[in-house]
Enzyme design. Structure first.
Site, PDB file in Angstrom:
ATOM      1  N   LYS A   1      23.484  28.755 -19.149  1.00 22.33           N
ATOM      2  CA  LYS A   1      22.518  27.651 -18.994  1.00 22.33           C
ATOM      3  C   LYS A   1      20.956  27.996 -18.453  1.00 22.33           C
ATOM      4  O   LYS A   1      19.995  27.384 -18.985  1.00 22.33           O
ATOM      5  CB  LYS A   1      23.002  26.664 -18.043  1.00 22.33           C
ATOM      6  CG  LYS A   1      24.230  26.027 -18.402  1.00 22.33           C
ATOM      7  CD  LYS A   1      24.988  24.983 -17.655  1.00 22.33           C
ATOM      8  CE  LYS A   1      26.352  24.724 -17.688  1.00 22.33           C
ATOM      9  NZ  LYS A   1      26.866  24.709 -19.130  1.00 22.33           N
TER      10      LYS A   1
ATOM     11  N   LYS B   1      26.656  27.015 -26.746  1.00 25.34           N
ATOM     12  CA  LYS B   1      26.081  25.860 -26.940  1.00 25.34           C
ATOM     13  C   LYS B   1      24.754  25.630 -26.230  1.00 25.34           C
ATOM     14  O   LYS B   1      23.709  24.948 -26.857  1.00 25.34           O
ATOM     15  CB  LYS B   1      26.931  24.734 -26.954  1.00 25.34           C
ATOM     16  CG  LYS B   1      27.265  24.192 -25.554  1.00 25.34           C
ATOM     17  CD  LYS B   1      26.717  23.082 -24.963  1.00 25.34           C
ATOM     18  CE  LYS B   1      26.837  22.553 -23.598  1.00 25.34           C
ATOM     19  NZ  LYS B   1      26.962  23.040 -22.479  1.00 25.34           N
TER      20      LYS B   1
ATOM     21  N   ASN C   1      32.508  18.719 -19.676  1.00 27.20           N
ATOM     22  CA  ASN C   1      33.093  17.693 -18.798  1.00 27.20           C
ATOM     23  C   ASN C   1      32.554  16.363 -19.340  1.00 27.20           C
ATOM     24  O   ASN C   1      33.080  15.386 -18.735  1.00 27.20           O
ATOM     25  CB  ASN C   1      32.715  17.944 -17.290  1.00 27.20           C
ATOM     26  CG  ASN C   1      31.281  17.748 -16.998  1.00 27.20           C
ATOM     27  OD1 ASN C   1      30.652  18.611 -17.583  1.00 27.20           O
ATOM     28  ND2 ASN C   1      30.939  16.957 -16.415  1.00 27.20           N
TER      29      ASN C   1
HETATM   30  P1  ADP Z   1      29.895  23.010 -18.836  1.00 24.99           P
HETATM   31  O1  ADP Z   1      31.198  22.412 -19.437  1.00 24.99           O
HETATM   32  O2  ADP Z   1      28.975  21.825 -18.484  1.00 24.99           O
HETATM   33  O3  ADP Z   1      29.240  23.801 -19.649  1.00 24.99           O
HETATM   34  P2  ADP Z   1      30.585  25.216 -17.162  1.00 24.99           P
HETATM   35  O4  ADP Z   1      31.741  25.135 -16.205  1.00 24.99           O
HETATM   36  O5  ADP Z   1      30.394  25.909 -18.228  1.00 24.99           O
HETATM   37  O6  ADP Z   1      30.292  23.451 -17.428  1.00 24.99           O
HETATM   38  O7  ADP Z   1      29.343  25.492 -16.032  1.00 24.99           O
HETATM   39  C1  ADP Z   1      29.036  24.747 -14.697  1.00 24.99           C
HETATM   40  C2  ADP Z   1      29.638  25.330 -13.647  1.00 24.99           C
HETATM   41  O8  ADP Z   1      29.121  26.430 -13.337  1.00 24.99           O
HETATM   42  C3  ADP Z   1      29.821  24.584 -12.507  1.00 24.99           C
HETATM   43  O9  ADP Z   1      30.840  23.695 -12.311  1.00 24.99           O
HETATM   44  C4  ADP Z   1      29.722  25.684 -11.287  1.00 24.99           C
HETATM   45  O10 ADP Z   1      30.971  25.850 -10.837  1.00 24.99           O
HETATM   46  C5  ADP Z   1      29.334  26.815 -12.138  1.00 24.99           C
HETATM   47  N1  ADP Z   1      28.341  27.939 -11.449  1.00 24.99           N
HETATM   48  C6  ADP Z   1      28.570  29.245 -11.534  1.00 24.99           C
HETATM   49  N2  ADP Z   1      27.431  29.682 -10.943  1.00 24.99           N
HETATM   50  C7  ADP Z   1      26.583  28.606 -10.315  1.00 24.99           C
HETATM   51  C8  ADP Z   1      25.483  28.499  -9.595  1.00 24.99           C
HETATM   52  N3  ADP Z   1      24.997  29.561  -9.217  1.00 24.99           N
HETATM   53  N4  ADP Z   1      25.081  27.377  -9.325  1.00 24.99           N
HETATM   54  C9  ADP Z   1      25.594  26.243  -9.855  1.00 24.99           C
HETATM   55  N5  ADP Z   1      26.781  26.156 -10.422  1.00 24.99           N
HETATM   56  C10 ADP Z   1      27.365  27.488 -10.735  1.00 24.99           C
HETATM   57 MG    MG Z   2      30.278  26.068 -20.324  1.00 22.94          MG
END
Ligand code: ADP
Ligand code: MG
Length: 316
Positions: free
Chosen positions: A281, A219, A14
């Site tokens: 992450k 990543k 994002n």
């Molecule tokens: P990025 O492009 O930053 O890697 P992702 O969409 O892969 O983003 O990962 C971030 C998303 O993870 C958040 O938008 C959220 O919806 C999701 N998510 C899933 N599980 C959790 C959690 N336990 N706590 C917070 N966010 C979570």
């Molecule tokens: Mg991602």
């Protein structure tokens, strides 16, 4: 070498294309400018920086363009490793330029250098036996079968019924090429952009022969490995939520300010973090913290460097 602190900052998808955007270059430049503005706080706190970033939507578009070029003009297929390299180059350029603009607007100056980064994977990684990561365009079942017959690519049906997509392996990153140079440049006070999209997956086909391979490296895991290999003081993983949660998206949802790696592992096992988004992450944060004893922070881009912003992963 300077004694300044060194941070690895991983920009999420994002940071360049937000949900619902088409992802024009104008969009990506504006988003990159905003993301880079958040780096100022870290720079002012005395951190030297290495920036890493995702490439999902961008490499998806490159694959689409390749497919169209192949169908319409008979252009040769561009393999995935080359497509990742291509995305590292243009995304790196956009971040370099926008970060330079941010620095100039704030009376600062640094060189900003994108390093096209190969990341070594192991060809015996079990991930190659079970490719799971969907990439590129959607095909009909018949088209997918034709391509499989042509070149052996594996396909899987999209769970939301949008068609069939090529799936590739997501092996573990083992070593970051040019890490010594990345560290030297960053510790010298210049800003490095590296391991874009998790890095270009390569392996040793034989002794003394490096070769790209059809795979996608996570990543966040690649950023954690880089942070460890360049002895970074901190790893920041930036995304679009302010803190990691347990019982995410349920009435019991609770934000986490700090968790040690034992707790983080327990929450992972309990399934609090979705695969493909938050789970990698948290795994990356654990990987860095376990191997260095230093903190990793997962937070929203705009909260970078804000005291008590985000979720801190600590060794104990
Ligand atoms: P990025 O492009 O930053 O890697 P992702 O969409 O892969 O983003 O990962 C971030 C998303 O993870 C958040 O938008 C959220 O919806 C999701 N998510 C899933 N599980 C959790 C959690 N336990 N706590 C917070 N966010 C979570
Ligand atoms: Mg991602």
């Amino acid at each position: 070498m300077a004694l300044e602190k060194l941070a690895v900052v991983a920009f999420g998808g994002n940071a360049l294309i937000t949900d619902g955007q088409k992802g024009t270059i104008d969009d990506q430049e504006a988003n990159a400018y905003a993301a880079c503005e958040t780096l100022l706080k870290l720079i002012k706190k005395g951190y030297n920086l290495v920036i890493t970033h995702g490439n999902g939507p961008q490499v998806g578009n490159i694959l689409l363009a390749n497919t169209a070029g192949h169908k319409l003009y008979g252009l040769p297929d561009m393999p995935l490793d080359v497509s990742v390299a291509y995305s590292q180059g243009f995304i790196g350029y956009i971040i370099e330029q926008q970060l330079k603009n941010v620095l100039m607007a704030n009376d600062m100056d640094r060189d900003i250098i994108t390093i096209i980064t190969q990341v070594l994977v192991n060809k015996d990684d079990p991930a190659f036996l079970n490719p799971t990561k969907p990439i590129g365009p959607y095909y009909s079942k018949e088209e997918a079968e034709l391509i499989t017959a042509e070149n052996g690519s594996k396909f899987a049906e999209d769970p939301r019924g949008r068609g069939w997509r090529k799936v590739v392996a997501s092996p573990k990153p083992r070593a970051i090429s040019n890490r010594t140079t990345i560290e030297k440049i960053a510790r010298g006070g210049q800003i490095v952009i590296a391991v874009g999209g998790g890095g270009i997956p390569t392996y040793y086909k034989e002794m003394n022969k490096l070769q790209g391979i059809d795979a996608v490296i996570d990543k966040d895991l690649a950023s954690a490995l880089l942070a460890r290999q360049i002895n970074a003081d901190k790893l920041f993983i930036l995304t679009d939520v302010p803190k990691v949660c347990i019982h995410y998206n349920t009435p019991q949802q609770q934000t986490i300010d700090r968790m040690n790696i034992a707790t983080a592992k327990r929450y992972l096992d309990e399934g609090h973090f979705a695969e493909g988004s938050m789970a990698p992450k948290v795994r990356a944060a654990i990987e860095f913290t376990k191997n260095t004893g230093r903190d990793a922070i997962i937070t929203k881009t705009t909260l970078l460097g804000v005291d008590d912003g985000g979720t801190r992963i600590t060794i104990v």
